[in-house]
Enzyme design. Structure first.
Site, PDB file in Angstrom:
ATOM      1  CE  LYS A 134      -0.803   0.742   0.321  1.00  0.00           C
ATOM      2  NZ  LYS A 134      -1.527  -0.217  -0.543  1.00  0.00           N
ATOM      3  NE  ARG A 187      -4.907   2.304 -10.416  1.00  0.00           N
ATOM      4  CZ  ARG A 187      -5.607   1.184 -10.215  1.00  0.00           C
ATOM      5  NH1 ARG A 187      -6.708   0.973 -10.891  1.00  0.00           N
ATOM      6  NH2 ARG A 187      -5.199   0.279  -9.357  1.00  0.00           N
TER       7      ARG A 187
HETATM    8  N1  BES Z   1       1.421   0.435  -3.949  1.00  0.00           N
HETATM    9  C1  BES Z   1       0.232  -0.300  -3.998  1.00  0.00           C
HETATM   10  C2  BES Z   1       0.375  -1.684  -4.622  1.00  0.00           C
HETATM   11  C3  BES Z   1       1.228  -2.680  -3.890  1.00  0.00           C
HETATM   12  C4  BES Z   1       0.646  -3.641  -3.094  1.00  0.00           C
HETATM   13  C5  BES Z   1       2.586  -2.695  -4.057  1.00  0.00           C
HETATM   14  C6  BES Z   1       1.424  -4.573  -2.457  1.00  0.00           C
HETATM   15  C7  BES Z   1       3.358  -3.628  -3.419  1.00  0.00           C
HETATM   16  C8  BES Z   1       2.783  -4.579  -2.619  1.00  0.00           C
HETATM   17  C9  BES Z   1      -0.822   0.455  -4.812  1.00  0.00           C
HETATM   18  O1  BES Z   1      -0.733   1.820  -4.794  1.00  0.00           O
HETATM   19  C10 BES Z   1      -2.132   0.090  -4.234  1.00  0.00           C
HETATM   20  O2  BES Z   1      -2.342   0.369  -3.096  1.00  0.00           O
HETATM   21  N2  BES Z   1      -2.970  -0.535  -5.015  1.00  0.00           N
HETATM   22  C11 BES Z   1      -4.238  -0.967  -4.564  1.00  0.00           C
HETATM   23  C12 BES Z   1      -5.216  -0.668  -5.649  1.00  0.00           C
HETATM   24  C13 BES Z   1      -6.643  -0.832  -5.262  1.00  0.00           C
HETATM   25  C14 BES Z   1      -7.058   0.227  -4.282  1.00  0.00           C
HETATM   26  C15 BES Z   1      -7.465  -0.724  -6.511  1.00  0.00           C
HETATM   27  C16 BES Z   1      -4.167  -2.475  -4.293  1.00  0.00           C
HETATM   28  O3  BES Z   1      -3.462  -3.171  -5.002  1.00  0.00           O
HETATM   29  O4  BES Z   1      -4.775  -2.913  -3.330  1.00  0.00           O
HETATM   30 ZN    ZN Z   2      -1.722   2.710  -3.133  1.00  0.00          ZN
END
Ligand code: BES
Ligand code: ZN
Ligand code: ZN
Length: 480
Positions: free
Chosen positions: A260, A334
Site C-alpha cells: 500500500k 477474502r
Molecule cells: N483492508 C483493505 C480494505 C480497506 C481499505 C479497509 C480502506 C479499510 C479502508 C483490503 O484488504 C484491501 O486492501 N482491499 C483492496 C482490494 C483490491 C486490491 C482488489 C482495496 O480495496 O483496494
Molecule cells: Zn489488503
C-alpha cells in the site's frame, strides 16, 4: 457510570435540560418540568433562548446550575440528531468541567432514553492510552444521572455500549500490541468462567494439518502466528443449528508485496475491525445470554512484505480445495475469510453465516462512511439485518448479488482470482462474490465495514476519531 432516578431531586454538579422548540411553546400548566426546576418562560424570553438545535443556555441560580440544551423542532429531530446534540453539549465548556451531570429529557420514551445512554457512552468514548497528559475529567469518567425510571432494557443498552467500546479499544490499539495472540487472550478473558461457552484455537501447526492454505499464505511473511479462533455458545438445545459470525482479523495490512502507498497504509491496524466486532458482540452475548446457539469465528493474520511473503501471480489452494490466482496480495481479507467460512461450514454446519470485514476500499467509494455494505445470498436474512440496522442506527445499505457476477472473478490459471474484472468496477461486490463461492448454499450475509469502522479525520455523527465499533450494536440486536 450511569444511574436512573425519577422521584428525587437530581444532586449532580450540573443538570442538562433537553428542550425542543415545541416543548418551549407549551403552556405553563403543560410545561411542569421547567417550572418545577424554577425555569420560567419569562427567564427564557429574557435570555433569548429559542431551543434551536445545539443552542446552549447555562442558568446559574442559587438552587442549582442548569444547562438548557436546544434540540430544535420535534419533527426535525431524529434519535441520531439527539445523540449528536447531547454529545456536543457534554463536550461544551459549560458542562465539560462538571464531575457529575444530570440529564432531563424532553420526552421519556425508551428509544429516547436509550439514545441518551448511547450519546454518553459511545459519544463519550475516546482513545487516550498513549497520551502522556491524561485528562482527569473525561466524558466517560463522569457520573451521570438520567431522569428516567430504572428499566432492565436500559441496563442492556449500557452493556451493549460497553461491548461496542471494547471493540473500539481492540481496533485502536497498536498493531504490534493487538496481535493474534493478544486478541486470543482477550477472547479467553471475556468467556472465563462462562459455562455455555467453549473455545477452540487453530494455530499455524493445526492450520497446516487441516489445510487452511489461504489463511497460511496470507500470514506467510509475518513473524506473528496466524490463528483461527472459534468460540461456541450454546444458549438453546444442542439440536438447534448455529448462527455463525465470522470476522476478518488482519492485525495489520501492509498490502503485502503489492504494498500500500502512503495515505492508505497508516490506519491499517484497523483491518481487524471485523474480528473486533465479533469479539464486542461476544462480550454482549456473555452479558445477555440469549436462547440461541452462536459461533464466533475470528480469522487472525498479518499481511506484510518480506522474503517469506506470498507472491502476486501465485496459485494457492485453500481449505475447500479450490485454487485461487493471487492477482493482488492486498486482496488478502477474502482469502482469510474464505478459509474461515469453509472451515465453519464443514465442521459446524451452521444455519446461517454472517461475516464482518473491512474488506474493500471500493465499498467506501460506493457508500461512504455512514453505511456498512450488505451483500447476501438470502433475502430474508438480508431483510432481518437491515431491520436491525434501522433499529440500532448501525446502518446498512444492500448491494446486489447476481448470477453473472461469477464471471468477474474468472481466472486463466486457477479456479478463480482474488481480484475482480474489470478492475475498479464494483469492487465491493466482486469481493463478496469471491466469498459467496465458498458458502456452499448456506444462508450467508456479508458486511463490509471498511468505511464505517474507523473515523480517520475529524468526527462522524456521535463518534470521535478512531474506531467506531460498527457492527456490534447491529449484530447484538440481530442475535437477541
Ligand atoms: N483492508 C483493505 C480494505 C480497506 C481499505 C479497509 C480502506 C479499510 C479502508 C483490503 O484488504 C484491501 O486492501 N482491499 C483492496 C482490494 C483490491 C486490491 C482488489 C482495496 O480495496 O483496494
Ligand atoms: Zn489488503
Ligand atoms: Zn485488508
Amino acid at each position: 457510570m450511569i444511574k436512573f432516578q425519577v422521584n428525587k431531586k437530581l444532586k449532580t454538579d450540573i443538570i442538562i435540560v433537553l428542550c425542543t422548540q415545541d416543548y418551549l411553546l407549551k403552556s405553563k400548566a403543560e410545561n411542569k418540568k421547567l417550572v418545577s426546576l424554577g425555569i420560567s418562560r419569562e427567564l427564557l424570553i429574557m435570555k433569548g433562548f429559542k431551543a434551536e438545535a445545539n443552542e446552549i443556555l447555562p442558568v446559574f441560580s442559587k438552587k442549582k446550575d442548569f444547562c438548557l440544551v436546544g434540540l430544535g423542532k420535534q419533527k426535525d429531530l431524529s434519535l441520531t440528531g439527539l445523540r449528536v446534540i447531547l454529545r456536543k453539549s457534554l463536550k461544551s465548556i459549560q458542562i465539560a468541567r462538571a464531575k457529575s451531570v444530570g440529564i432531563i429529557l424532553h420526552q421519556e420514551s425508551d428509544a429516547d432514553v436509550q439514545a441518551v445512554i448511547e450519546a454518553v457512552l459511545l459519544g463519550g468514548y475516546s482513545w487516550d492510552k498513549y497520551k502522556s497528559k491524561k485528562s482527569e475529567n473525561t466524558l466517560l469518567g463522569k457520573g451521570y444521572v438520567i431522569f428516567a425510571p430504572k428499566k432492565e432494557k436500559y441496563f442492556d443498552t449500557i452493556s451493549i455500549c460497553q461491548g461496542t467500546n471494547l471493540a473500539r479499544d481492540l481496533v485502536n490499539e497498536n498493531a504490534d500490541v493487538a496481535t493474534s495472540s493478544f486478541i486470543e487472550k482477550e477472547i479467553r478473558k471475556i468467556i472465563a468462567g462462562q459455562k455455555k461457552f467453549s473455545i477452540k484455537v487453530l494455530n499455524k501447526k493445526e492450520m497446516k494439518k487441516e489445510g487452511l492454505g489461504f489463511h497460511l499464505e496470507v500470514n506467510k511473511g509475518s513473524a506473528n502466528e496466524p490463528k483461527l479462533v472459534i468460540v461456541s455458545y450454546r444458549g438453546e438445545s444442542s439440536d438447534q443449528k448455529f448462527t455463525a459470525l465470522v470476522g476478518k482479523g488482519l492485525t495489520f495490512d501492509t498490502g503485502g508485496l503489492n504494498l500500500k502507498s502512503s495515505g492508505h497504509i497508516e490506519t491499517m491496524r484497523m483491518d481487524m475491525a471485523g474480528c473486533a466486532a465479533v469479539v464486542g458482540t461476544l462480550k454482549n452475548i456473555v452479558a445477555l445470554q440469549p436462547k440461541k446457539n452462536i459461533l464466533f469465528v475470528c480469522g487472525l493474520a498479518e499481511n506484510v512484505t518480506g522474503s517469506k511473503a506470498y507472491k502476486p501471480g501465485d496459485v494457492i489452494v485453500g481449505y475447500a480445495r479450490k485454487s485461487v490466482e493471487v492477482a493482488n496480495t492486498d486482496a488478502e481479507g477474502r482469502l482469510v475469510l474464505a478459509d474461515a467460512i469453509s472451515y465453519t461450514i464443514k465442521n459446524y454446519k451452521p444455519k446461517e453465516i454472517i461475516d464482518v470485514a473491512t474488506l474493500t476500499g471500493a465499498c467506501v467509494v460506493a457508500l461512504g462512511c455512514d453505511y456498512t455494505g450488505l451483500m447476501s445470498n438470502n433475502d430474508s436474512l438480508a431483510q432481518k439485518l437491515l431491520a436491525s440496522g434501522e433499529k440500532t442506527d448501525d446502518r446498512l445499505w444492500q448491494l446486489p448479488m447476481y448470477l453473472e457476477l461469477k464471471d468477474s472473478i474468472k481466472s486463466e490459471i486457477a479456479d478463480i482470482r482474488n481480484l475482480g474484472f474489470p478492475q475498479g468496477a464494483a469492487g465491493a461486490m466482486t469481493a463478496a462474490e469471491f466469498l459467496r463461492q465458498f458458502t456452499e448454499k448456506t444462508n450467508w450475509a456479508h458486511l463490509d465495514i471498511a468505511g464505517t469502522g474507523f473515523v480517520e479525520s475529524g468526527e462522524r455523527m456521535y463518534f470521535g476519531h478512531g474506531a467506531t465499533g460498527s457492527g456490534v450494536r447491529l449484530l447484538t440486536h440481530f442475535l437477541t
